[in-house]
Design an enzyme around this catalytic site. Sequence first.
Site, PDB file in Angstrom:
ATOM      1  CB  CYS A   1      -1.009  -0.014   1.248  1.00 48.65           C
ATOM      2  SG  CYS A   1      -2.275   1.473   1.264  1.00 48.65           S
TER       3      CYS A   1
ATOM      4  NE  ARG B   1     -18.577  -6.401  12.832  1.00 49.39           N
ATOM      5  CZ  ARG B   1     -18.784  -5.742  11.865  1.00 49.39           C
ATOM      6  NH1 ARG B   1     -17.780  -5.217  11.237  1.00 49.39           N
ATOM      7  NH2 ARG B   1     -19.793  -5.490  11.429  1.00 49.39           N
TER       8      ARG B   1
ATOM      9  CB  CYS C   1     -19.030  -1.305   7.931  1.00 48.20           C
ATOM     10  SG  CYS C   1     -18.043  -1.832   9.180  1.00 48.20           S
TER      11      CYS C   1
ATOM     12  CB  CYS D   1     -19.141  -5.699   4.117  1.00 41.25           C
ATOM     13  SG  CYS D   1     -18.309  -4.426   4.780  1.00 41.25           S
TER      14      CYS D   1
ATOM     15  CB  CYS E   1      -1.568  -0.192   8.363  1.00 39.65           C
ATOM     16  SG  CYS E   1      -2.278  -1.353   7.256  1.00 39.65           S
TER      17      CYS E   1
ATOM     18  CB  CYS F   1      -2.388   3.885   7.970  1.00 41.93           C
ATOM     19  SG  CYS F   1      -3.271   4.438   6.637  1.00 41.93           S
TER      20      CYS F   1
ATOM     21  CB  CYS G   1     -16.052  -8.520   5.441  1.00 39.82           C
ATOM     22  SG  CYS G   1     -17.199  -8.721   6.654  1.00 39.82           S
TER      23      CYS G   1
HETATM   24  S1  SF4 Z   1      -4.777   1.100   6.557  1.00 49.08           S
HETATM   25 FE1  SF4 Z   1      -3.246   0.071   5.519  1.00 49.08          FE
HETATM   26  S2  SF4 Z   1      -4.282  -0.890   3.553  1.00 49.08           S
HETATM   27 FE2  SF4 Z   1      -5.510   0.853   4.329  1.00 49.08          FE
HETATM   28  S3  SF4 Z   1      -4.787   2.700   3.228  1.00 49.08           S
HETATM   29 FE3  SF4 Z   1      -3.768   2.682   5.324  1.00 49.08          FE
HETATM   30  S4  SF4 Z   1      -1.893   1.599   4.957  1.00 49.08           S
HETATM   31 FE4  SF4 Z   1      -3.032   1.375   3.024  1.00 49.08          FE
END
Ligand code: SF4
Length: 362
Positions: free
Chosen positions: A67, A273, A203, A143, A74, A71, A111
């Site tokens: 990605c 949840r 969600c 989902c 993550c 974040c 999901c």
């Molecule tokens: S949460 Fe993870 S997968 Fe989703 S946009 Fe952020 S870095 Fe990318």
Amino acid sequence: MDSAFYDSLASSALQGEELSDAVCEQVLVDPEVDVLSLLNAAYAVRKAHWGNQVTVHILNNAANGNCPEDCSYCTQAKTSDVDIEDYPMKSREEVLDEAKLAYENGAFRYCMVFSGRGPSKTRTAELASLVSEIKATYPLEVCVSAGLLDDDKAAVLADAGLDRLNHNLNTSEEHYAEICTTHTYEDRLNTLRAAKRNGIEMCSGLIAGMGEPASDLVEIAKTLRELEAESIPVNFLLPFEGNELVTPQGLSPQYCLRVLSMFRLTNPTAEIRIAAGREFHLRSMEVMALYPANSLFLDGYLNAKGASSNRTYQMIQDAGFEITSDFGTEQLLASAERGTEHPVEIAGKSAVKTIDDLRPAR
Ligand code: SF4
């Protein structure tokens, strides 16, 4: 705190009244608040809207890693050093097989989670085609979690029959830049609004324990109330060594129960949840989370393997709750009694850690 306090929490929520920010913060942090009495108030609200049902969800991590976003919580972020299994979107056959497996294992909703900033036009069309085939084949709710969407893409997915879009707010507007710099809180809000405008259920949840003050959790709860989110996954940060943000802050089992109760009282009709961190942070209090919450993820999270399905089913039954699924509680529990492990390894495909791996050595 006398019983009138807890009675008024429950009766306000049952009447649809919005609790003040001050009361919500009190629920989260006031040492005078007795957690068992708080759970009792939250349970009255949960019971009025959801009875004794527990809705079981199974995640399919349909595209993992790589990605471009940052974040910090993550494992799939470009800034994460966690050694996950990167794979592009699974084949159509694989996703359809897994939808079948989820159905056969009693899932009510399927999901699919795709890593990335958001789908291209072509990817959106592929997703739409998968959604319509799953909906035509199985009586499953579907989902999708696929990152940022605009109105046009939300409309394509809505036309395909998508029931629900997952897109978490994760943290408050003020705290957002602390956890991510490649997109904004506003980008996330706009995606949710696009879904809503196109008639897709919402969600959207949060991750507690990322250094946010309690008041930020109240702000998220209030924003989700305003957005009329149908479903709110409450995650508790998991400590993946190699992520930018590793150490969960302030997450005792009692605090997690307060967070879940506050979300139930502020969003009385929503599906609340218990998501990532259920086993890790609630520990021996895990079953108590079913009193404010009415759903959970079975078997694991994006890159972490959770408790076994049978253990989770048993916990639900032992506490006197009933599983919502197409197969019904009896069949699932008969299997649990036989000691047959359900072959649900969907989320586990990319799991790099078990919950026990994440626990610090003692
Ligand atoms: S949460 Fe993870 S997968 Fe989703 S946009 Fe952020 S870095 Fe990318």
